[in-house]
Design a protein around this motif. Structure first.
Motif, PDB file in Angstrom:
ATOM      1  N   HIS A  50      52.645 -13.336 -43.103  1.00 54.02           N
ATOM      2  CA  HIS A  50      51.340 -12.661 -42.732  1.00 54.02           C
ATOM      3  C   HIS A  50      50.847 -12.485 -41.203  1.00 54.02           C
ATOM      4  O   HIS A  50      50.924 -13.534 -40.312  1.00 54.02           O
ATOM      5  CB  HIS A  50      50.052 -13.614 -42.980  1.00 54.02           C
ATOM      6  CG  HIS A  50      50.181 -13.947 -44.596  1.00 54.02           C
ATOM      7  ND1 HIS A  50      50.521 -15.240 -45.054  1.00 54.02           N
ATOM      8  CD2 HIS A  50      49.983 -13.154 -45.571  1.00 54.02           C
ATOM      9  CE1 HIS A  50      50.662 -15.055 -46.432  1.00 54.02           C
ATOM     10  NE2 HIS A  50      50.290 -14.008 -46.758  1.00 54.02           N
TER      11      HIS A  50
ATOM     12  N   HIS B  32      53.048 -21.032 -45.325  1.00 53.94           N
ATOM     13  CA  HIS B  32      52.578 -19.893 -46.158  1.00 53.94           C
ATOM     14  C   HIS B  32      51.046 -19.300 -45.570  1.00 53.94           C
ATOM     15  O   HIS B  32      51.077 -18.219 -45.365  1.00 53.94           O
ATOM     16  CB  HIS B  32      52.929 -19.849 -47.584  1.00 53.94           C
ATOM     17  CG  HIS B  32      52.640 -18.814 -48.307  1.00 53.94           C
ATOM     18  ND1 HIS B  32      51.348 -18.366 -48.960  1.00 53.94           N
ATOM     19  CD2 HIS B  32      53.257 -17.542 -48.503  1.00 53.94           C
ATOM     20  CE1 HIS B  32      51.330 -17.123 -49.599  1.00 53.94           C
ATOM     21  NE2 HIS B  32      52.200 -16.667 -49.048  1.00 53.94           N
TER      22      HIS B  32
ATOM     23  N   HIS C 292      44.128 -17.305 -55.169  1.00 55.17           N
ATOM     24  CA  HIS C 292      45.153 -16.591 -54.315  1.00 55.17           C
ATOM     25  C   HIS C 292      44.598 -16.283 -53.021  1.00 55.17           C
ATOM     26  O   HIS C 292      44.473 -16.983 -52.012  1.00 55.17           O
ATOM     27  CB  HIS C 292      46.121 -15.251 -54.701  1.00 55.17           C
ATOM     28  CG  HIS C 292      47.159 -14.942 -54.145  1.00 55.17           C
ATOM     29  ND1 HIS C 292      48.302 -16.024 -53.677  1.00 55.17           N
ATOM     30  CD2 HIS C 292      47.565 -13.676 -53.566  1.00 55.17           C
ATOM     31  CE1 HIS C 292      48.954 -15.523 -52.810  1.00 55.17           C
ATOM     32  NE2 HIS C 292      48.619 -13.999 -52.780  1.00 55.17           N
TER      33      HIS C 292
ATOM     34  N   HIS D 249      43.963 -10.021 -53.088  1.00 52.03           N
ATOM     35  CA  HIS D 249      43.393 -10.046 -51.823  1.00 52.03           C
ATOM     36  C   HIS D 249      42.226  -8.917 -51.630  1.00 52.03           C
ATOM     37  O   HIS D 249      42.215  -7.908 -52.517  1.00 52.03           O
ATOM     38  CB  HIS D 249      44.277  -9.749 -50.871  1.00 52.03           C
ATOM     39  CG  HIS D 249      45.534 -10.467 -50.914  1.00 52.03           C
ATOM     40  ND1 HIS D 249      45.374 -11.984 -50.202  1.00 52.03           N
ATOM     41  CD2 HIS D 249      46.688 -10.439 -51.655  1.00 52.03           C
ATOM     42  CE1 HIS D 249      46.605 -12.696 -50.639  1.00 52.03           C
ATOM     43  NE2 HIS D 249      47.499 -11.843 -51.211  1.00 52.03           N
TER      44      HIS D 249
ATOM     45  N   HIS E 131      49.307  -7.552 -51.396  1.00 47.70           N
ATOM     46  CA  HIS E 131      48.274  -7.392 -50.350  1.00 47.70           C
ATOM     47  C   HIS E 131      47.828  -5.902 -50.060  1.00 47.70           C
ATOM     48  O   HIS E 131      48.570  -5.208 -50.642  1.00 47.70           O
ATOM     49  CB  HIS E 131      48.725  -7.979 -48.596  1.00 47.70           C
ATOM     50  CG  HIS E 131      48.573  -9.268 -48.466  1.00 47.70           C
ATOM     51  ND1 HIS E 131      47.523  -9.900 -48.202  1.00 47.70           N
ATOM     52  CD2 HIS E 131      49.603 -10.447 -48.836  1.00 47.70           C
ATOM     53  CE1 HIS E 131      47.916 -11.287 -48.171  1.00 47.70           C
ATOM     54  NE2 HIS E 131      49.181 -11.699 -48.480  1.00 47.70           N
TER      55      HIS E 131
HETATM   56  S1  RUQ Z   1      50.975 -13.786 -50.353  1.00 47.01           S
HETATM   57  S2  RUQ Z   1      50.499 -11.121 -52.522  1.00 47.01           S
HETATM   58 CU1  RUQ Z   1      52.654 -14.459 -49.575  1.00 47.01          CU
HETATM   59 CU2  RUQ Z   1      50.298 -13.247 -48.712  1.00 47.01          CU
HETATM   60 CU3  RUQ Z   1      49.492 -12.343 -51.455  1.00 47.01          CU
END
Ligand code: RUQ
Ligand code: CUA
Length: 623
Positions: A110, A159, A310, A376, A427
């Motif tokens: 991210h 994460h 999530h 998301h 995302h």
């Molecule tokens: S996660 S597909 Cu590593 Cu940002 Cu949501």
């Protein structure tokens, strides 16, 4: 009204989640003929013309960040962060080797742009490393990685970051994994519930230099913290993360962590955490002040969210917080005003390990039936929210509250559009969605699978990113591009928000080993240590002959004395696993020991001039 509702039912929802690869979602694969021309016109950036936006997207376990232009989706450059990258010599010179430390890869998820007063300020891009618990800062002045912090103490599985606060006071981090703390302590996995802990970390950012340090941490139960976001407006000073595995299980999580109807989101008052540390309410662990929320009320609350949530995303006003549960086809919208009131009135539903649980019914505004596998949510700043639907392979557009009575009665009516994507979107990103002022023109869908929508490249296929125009009343698919494994999230920045430098001004080069004239260059020896001050200029190295003995320790400081844009030189040494690339005005240092006798050519690795091929020299190693 929902016009392209491509409800995709593939057995049960859980089965669908597990069986995505074998269960193709329906939906248009290419725009209709007439639409193709207008879509093409919208993404066409003529040769010599420039894109309107930067797209910074994570390169997942490639460890890098990629820069593309929007709307063309053209790849412009790669910013190496957590992995060596010979193309720019990253990881070969002493400076970048020191940043990489003992690791040769990272897992970037991210990217987060720095902010001032809740808007992108164009200074830095922060990215996380899920694998080795690190966080890096890229300077947007030169698009170079300038710092890698970590492994962060007491933190495992970085994460849930990089979430930047309104004035870049902090980059906030939450742990995906829990381990016995401090790190390095052994405890049997059967003691997971009692001996393992997660952590929320406030990584402090120096407002002038951007230098990051670990500010403080908040100890949490061993839930698996997931995605997060920071507050603004009414939620200024707060941050939010979802979690899975509030069951605190440690094996076959697929089944054991999805038993409960609800998991907890963390509602963190980071300003209170900062104050608590100032007030001496933290205990030091591995060099970091750690707050136990059971003993320091007011820093952490839990909020129940439908099972295995999530994403959790704060809207541009800071009032609405949308959280999506993968295993529930709805997005839960919470009202932060109500959360504040619930906290003030102690409208709690008990507590977990001394942390109050906010009463869900008191703060929920509504559950929007967006579709299957919501992950998301992003915002366009015009009152619309866009939620990615992993299972359904689609993006749903819906309107944020306040809702009228009729809408509240049937929240299907707030969903205004849906568009299929290809395939299994994770995302999605809208420029500025995490700020007070989103751009709201384009949305990029970052899809986990491309399933052969490209020329065949064998079994390992790329992911796809699709550009969607969200400026009209209907979302329209414009373009798609393919990416290195594996893009997760991205940030979009207006091109004119930054003015990167094109050469390093000579006056700024403070490296004491830099040399600017051929007459200053040369080889000096002290014992078995050989130091070379080298000039690189079109089209020669000075010196171009380095004579050493086997066993000598060689340090080469190479300065590219050019002050012309794009005039880059490289220094590759044959059979020495060495290639550094030096930008105009830059000095880089390489160090190695001469272990073998022989004569080894070195040469410029960047095509710099008509006589580039002649830009070479010899490292002569005597037995
Ligand atoms: S996660 S597909 Cu590593 Cu940002 Cu949501
Ligand atoms: Cu210098 Cu090629």
């Amino acid at each position: 009204m929902t016009t392209r509702l491509t409800l995709f039912v593939c057995g049960s929802l859980t089965a669908a989640l597990l069986a995505t690869a074998g269960c193709n979602p329906p939906g248009a694969t290419t725009p209709a003929k007439g639409d193709t021309a207008s879509a093409a016109a919208k993404t066409y950036v003529a040769p010599g013309e420039k894109d309107e936006y930067y797209l910074f997207y994570s390169g997942g376990h490639s460890g890098q960040v990629y820069v593309a232009g929007l709307p063309s989706m053209r790849h412009i450059s790669t910013i190496p962060v957590f992995a060596p990258y010979p193309a720019t010599g990253y990881g070969f010179d002493e400076e970048s080797r020191a940043m990489l430390g003992r690791f040769t890869w990272g897992d970037v998820h991210h990217p987060g742009l720095s902010q001032t007063e809740g808007k992108y300020d164009g200074r830095w891009l922060f990215v996380n490393d899920n694998a080795n618990n690190r966080i890096a800062r890229v300077d947007l002045r030169d698009f170079k990685t300038r710092q890698i912090l970590g492994p962060i103490p007491n933190s495992s599985g970085n994460h849930g970051s990089s979430f930047v606060t309104e004035n870049s006071e902090y980059v906030l981090v939450a742990t995906r994994f829990s381990v016995p703390l401090p790190k390095g302590r052994y405890a049997d996995l059967s003691t997971y519930k009692t001996e393992f802990n997660g952590m929320v970390s406030g990584i402090k950012v120096n407002p002038t230099s951007g230098e990051m340090t670990v500010g403080w941490q908040i100890l949490t139960p061993p839930f698996n913290w997931d995605l997060g976001s920071t507050g603004k407006g009414p939620s200024s000073g707060w941050a939010f993360w979802t979690s899975y595995n509030s069951e605190m299980e440690h094996e076959t999580l697929e089944a054991t962590s999805t038993q409960g109807e609800r998991d907890y989101a963390a509602i963190v008052n980071w300003r209170a955490a900062e104050q608590a540390v100032k007030d001496g309410k933290a205990t030091m662990m591995d060099g970091v002040p750690v707050i136990d929320p059971a003993k320091v009320p007011g820093v952490l609350y839990f909020l129940p969210v439908p099972k295995s949530p999530h994403g959790i995303d704060t809207d541009p006003s800071g009032r609405w917080i949308a959280a999506s549960g993968k295993l529930q086809p709805v997005t839960s919208v919470f009202d932060f005003e109500k959360i504040k009131k619930a906290i003030a009135d102690k409208t709690f539903d008990g507590e977990v390990r001394g942390v109050p649980v906010i009463k869900h019914a008191a703060v929920i505004e509504g559950e929007v039936p967006v579709g299957l596998g919501p992950l998301h949510t992003q915002y366009d700043g015009k009152g619309n929210a866009y939620t990615s639907l992993y299972v359904e392979s689609a993006v749903a557009r819906w309107s944020l509250p306040p809702w009228n009575d009729a809408q509240k009665k049937d929240l299907n009516t707030v969903i205004s559009d849906k568009i299929p994507v290809h395939f299994n979107i994770g995302h999605l990103v809208i420029g500025g969605s995490d700020t007070k002022a989103p751009y709201g023109q384009y949305l990029v869908a970052m899809n986990k699978l491309s399933k052969g929508r490209h020329l065949s490249v064998g079994p390992s296929q790329p992911e796809s990113s699709q550009l969607i125009d969200i400026s009209g009343s209907k979302m329209t698919m414009l373009y798609e591009a393919y990416t290195e494994p594996e893009p997760h999230f991205a940030q979009i920045l207006k091109a004119d928000a930054i003015a990167p430098i094109e050469v390093y001004p000579k006056a700024e080069n403070t490296n004491p080993q830099a040399v600017w004239e051929a007459s200053q260059a040369g080889v000096t020896r002290s014992g078995n240590k050989v130091s070379v001050k080298m000039v690189a200029i079109r089209s020669r190295f000075v010196p171009d002959k380095i004579e050493v003995n086997v066993g000598d320790e060689i340090t080469i400081h190479v300065t590219n004395v050019e002050q012309t844009t794009d005039m880059i030189h490289g220094l590759g040494i044959v059979e020495h696993d060495m290639n550094v690339v030096v930008d105009p005005g830059e000095t880089k240092t390489v160090k190695f020991t001469a272990t073998r006798a022989g004569v080894f050519p070195f040469y410029c690795t960047n095509f710099c001039s008509a006589l580039h091929q002649e830009m070479q020299g010899y490292l002569a190693v005597k037995p």
